[in-house]
Design an enzyme around this catalytic site. Sequence first.
Site, PDB file in Angstrom:
ATOM      1  N   ASP A 147       0.800  -1.221   0.000  1.00 19.75           N
ATOM      2  CA  ASP A 147       0.000   0.000   0.000  1.00 19.75           C
ATOM      3  C   ASP A 147       0.833   1.271   0.000  1.00 19.75           C
ATOM      4  OD1 ASP A 147       0.836  -0.645   2.568  1.00 19.75           O
ATOM      5  OD2 ASP A 147      -0.833   0.392   3.519  1.00 19.75           O
ATOM      6  N   ASP A 207       3.208   2.492   1.974  1.00 17.25           N
ATOM      7  CA  ASP A 207       3.623   3.267   3.143  1.00 17.25           C
ATOM      8  C   ASP A 207       4.993   2.860   3.680  1.00 17.25           C
ATOM      9  OD1 ASP A 207       2.777   0.871   4.184  1.00 17.25           O
ATOM     10  OD2 ASP A 207       1.293   1.718   5.567  1.00 17.25           O
ATOM     11  N   ARG A 208       5.473   1.690   3.292  1.00 13.29           N
ATOM     12  CA  ARG A 208       6.803   1.286   3.758  1.00 13.29           C
ATOM     13  C   ARG A 208       7.860   1.649   2.727  1.00 13.29           C
ATOM     14  NH1 ARG A 208       6.635  -4.429   6.840  1.00 13.29           N
ATOM     15  NH2 ARG A 208       4.772  -4.044   8.088  1.00 13.29           N
ATOM     16  N   GLU A 260      11.089   0.283  12.863  1.00 18.22           N
ATOM     17  CA  GLU A 260      11.987  -0.738  12.307  1.00 18.22           C
ATOM     18  C   GLU A 260      11.344  -1.500  11.159  1.00 18.22           C
ATOM     19  OE1 GLU A 260      10.928  -4.050  12.691  1.00 18.22           O
ATOM     20  OE2 GLU A 260       9.195  -3.295  13.802  1.00 18.22           O
ATOM     21  N   LYS A 276       2.797   6.610   7.502  1.00 18.13           N
ATOM     22  CA  LYS A 276       4.155   6.439   6.989  1.00 18.13           C
ATOM     23  C   LYS A 276       4.087   6.521   5.473  1.00 18.13           C
ATOM     24  CE  LYS A 276       4.219   1.416   7.637  1.00 18.13           C
ATOM     25  NZ  LYS A 276       3.198   1.030   8.615  1.00 18.13           N
TER      26      LYS A 276
HETATM   27  C1  G16 Z   1       1.785  -1.992  10.230  1.00  9.73           C
HETATM   28  C2  G16 Z   1       1.764  -0.772  11.100  1.00  9.73           C
HETATM   29  C3  G16 Z   1       3.140  -0.448  11.587  1.00  9.73           C
HETATM   30  C4  G16 Z   1       3.780  -1.657  12.249  1.00  9.73           C
HETATM   31  C5  G16 Z   1       3.730  -2.849  11.308  1.00  9.73           C
HETATM   32  C6  G16 Z   1       4.221  -4.148  11.928  1.00  9.73           C
HETATM   33  O1  G16 Z   1       2.488  -1.707   9.070  1.00  9.73           O
HETATM   34  O2  G16 Z   1       1.249   0.331  10.384  1.00  9.73           O
HETATM   35  O3  G16 Z   1       3.051   0.617  12.455  1.00  9.73           O
HETATM   36  O4  G16 Z   1       5.093  -1.394  12.590  1.00  9.73           O
HETATM   37  O5  G16 Z   1       2.403  -3.062  10.890  1.00  9.73           O
HETATM   38  O6  G16 Z   1       3.328  -4.543  12.884  1.00  9.73           O
HETATM   39  P1  G16 Z   1       3.411  -5.971  13.566  1.00  9.73           P
HETATM   40  O7  G16 Z   1       4.815  -6.066  14.110  1.00  9.73           O
HETATM   41  O8  G16 Z   1       2.373  -5.918  14.627  1.00  9.73           O
HETATM   42  O9  G16 Z   1       3.173  -7.021  12.503  1.00  9.73           O
HETATM   43  P2  G16 Z   1       1.864  -2.041   7.660  1.00  9.73           P
HETATM   44  O10 G16 Z   1       2.878  -1.555   6.683  1.00  9.73           O
HETATM   45  O11 G16 Z   1       1.702  -3.544   7.675  1.00  9.73           O
HETATM   46  O12 G16 Z   1       0.569  -1.308   7.646  1.00  9.73           O
END
Ligand code: G16
Length: 540
Positions: A276, A278-279, A361, A373
């Site tokens: 999506d 954001d990363r 991270e 993000k």
């Molecule tokens: C989501 C959240 C982030 C988080 C990540 C990992 O990212 O938006 O803030 O760091 O999940 O989360 P977990 O360690 O609980 O799997 P994304 O890019 O998946 O939306």
Amino acid sequence: MNITKTTPFQGQKPGTSGLRKTVETFTQPNYLENFVQAIFDCVPELRGSLLIVGGDGRYYNDVAIQIILRMAAANGVARVLVGQGGILSTPAVSAIIRKNDAAGGIILSASHNPGGPKGDFGIKFNSANGGPAPESVTNAIYARTQIIESYKAVSSDTVDLSKRGESRMSGMKIEIIDSVADYQELMESLFDFTAISKLFISGMTFCFDAMHAVTGPYAKAIFGKLGVPDASIINAVPLPDFGGGHPDPNPIYAKELFERMFSKDGPDFGAASDGDGDRNIVLGRGLYVSPSDSLAIISANAHLVPGYSAGIKGVARSMPTSRAADLVAERLGVPAFETPTGWKFFGNLLDDGQITLCGEESAGASSDHIREKDGLWAVLMWLNIVAARGKPVTEIVREHWQDYGRNYYSRHDYEEVETAKAESVMQRLRDQLEELPGKVFGEEIISAAESFTYRDPVDRFVSENQGLMVKFKSGSRFALRLSGTGTVGATLRLYLEKYEPANGKLDADLQKTLNPIADIANTITGLKRLTDRSDPSTIS
Ligand code: G16
């Protein structure tokens, strides 16, 4: 308008980032509808207001958008903006909410999780500030899903999402908008596009991997404007199954990019984003910049970038993120905050003007320009810093370590572990927290062991049980938590960090350096034995 009777589904509790489940779960009759109705019930501000809708293009995106539109019309939404083809990246939704004073946005994505009929789907609600709904709202939505009895929808023809333009659905105005334009305009207001394009004119080589996910069209428009040739943007067409891969920018799933960047004649600059958008990850030739280091280096150099030339107010990072950014904040004399994992925890600090930059991270970084993000923002930030410093990524990273020391950092994931086994590992560590301080393991002495609790400095909301942390007198540490984004079994994440001062060994092998900490973590938690795993499933 039709009112359809329904019954609650168990487990519609949003995790780290919205509700993520398999496509099979989401496509059960009424599953999506129940959750969407719970959003409308819990966010009455949507009535009579503007809503933004879009997603990462994964399987079921188009069908879900039609369902949401019919329900939005029945729930009194006045106007909806939808990205053309149903495509909007998460950061673009945040930007569009803010630009148009929308009451909120619904993003359809399971981020980096695989797509396709056998993959995952997800839905998240973003509030009027453009950021993920805070826990108070997601908790209310969950509570509502547990007692829901009916949902509302109008009968309507399918809306053609492929063409830009306006239409009406039972009085609600629908506008299909350019997915990229508003976001691109925001990026052009923050960065020195002239300086960045000179890098490409002078021959800097570049590779961006869009992973067949949402950033393809954004990358083509923005990097294209900067003079990047089309061939330098790989996997640029969004596909419902992401071409069969996981749209997760790490060495395993962004293999093509890593191979290019680690080859002898590889590009000078490499980057990728996720499902999506954001990363982000950034690489120099032969060097992967850890997201924790990336946040620190961006923080130390932000003043060189037009949008941040006045300096930064403060930095926040999630608890498991390395403390590299704290060192920068200390030197700049600005506050550094430690929040739980999850972007939603940065929202209040950004809204309150206490921080300018934040990151995690898990390959996320962003600033106060939006409330999500932002993958391409981070890549542009790096490109602008490279242009301003006149040095390649590799040199900028090494100079940073020589200046601040290096926080060796890695995350070991144990995926698809039986939930009971994963919980027993957490419990075993939890049970030892009180007695661990003072204990000696090899060269390390434990200085603190705790379960991370966060008290939001703005609204004072307390979030408990946000992961377990063991710190050593040497400055090294490990953290352990259960992922809140997986859909099958449990994922245990072990985060490892070792600090090496500026005059120490800065170019050592990462995993070898962290092995002693991983061994101690394993001894204390019984991780490998209790999960019957000899090695992590993914190391990043
Ligand atoms: C989501 C959240 C982030 C988080 C990540 C990992 O990212 O938006 O803030 O760091 O999940 O989360 P977990 O360690 O609980 O799997 P994304 O890019 O998946 O939306």
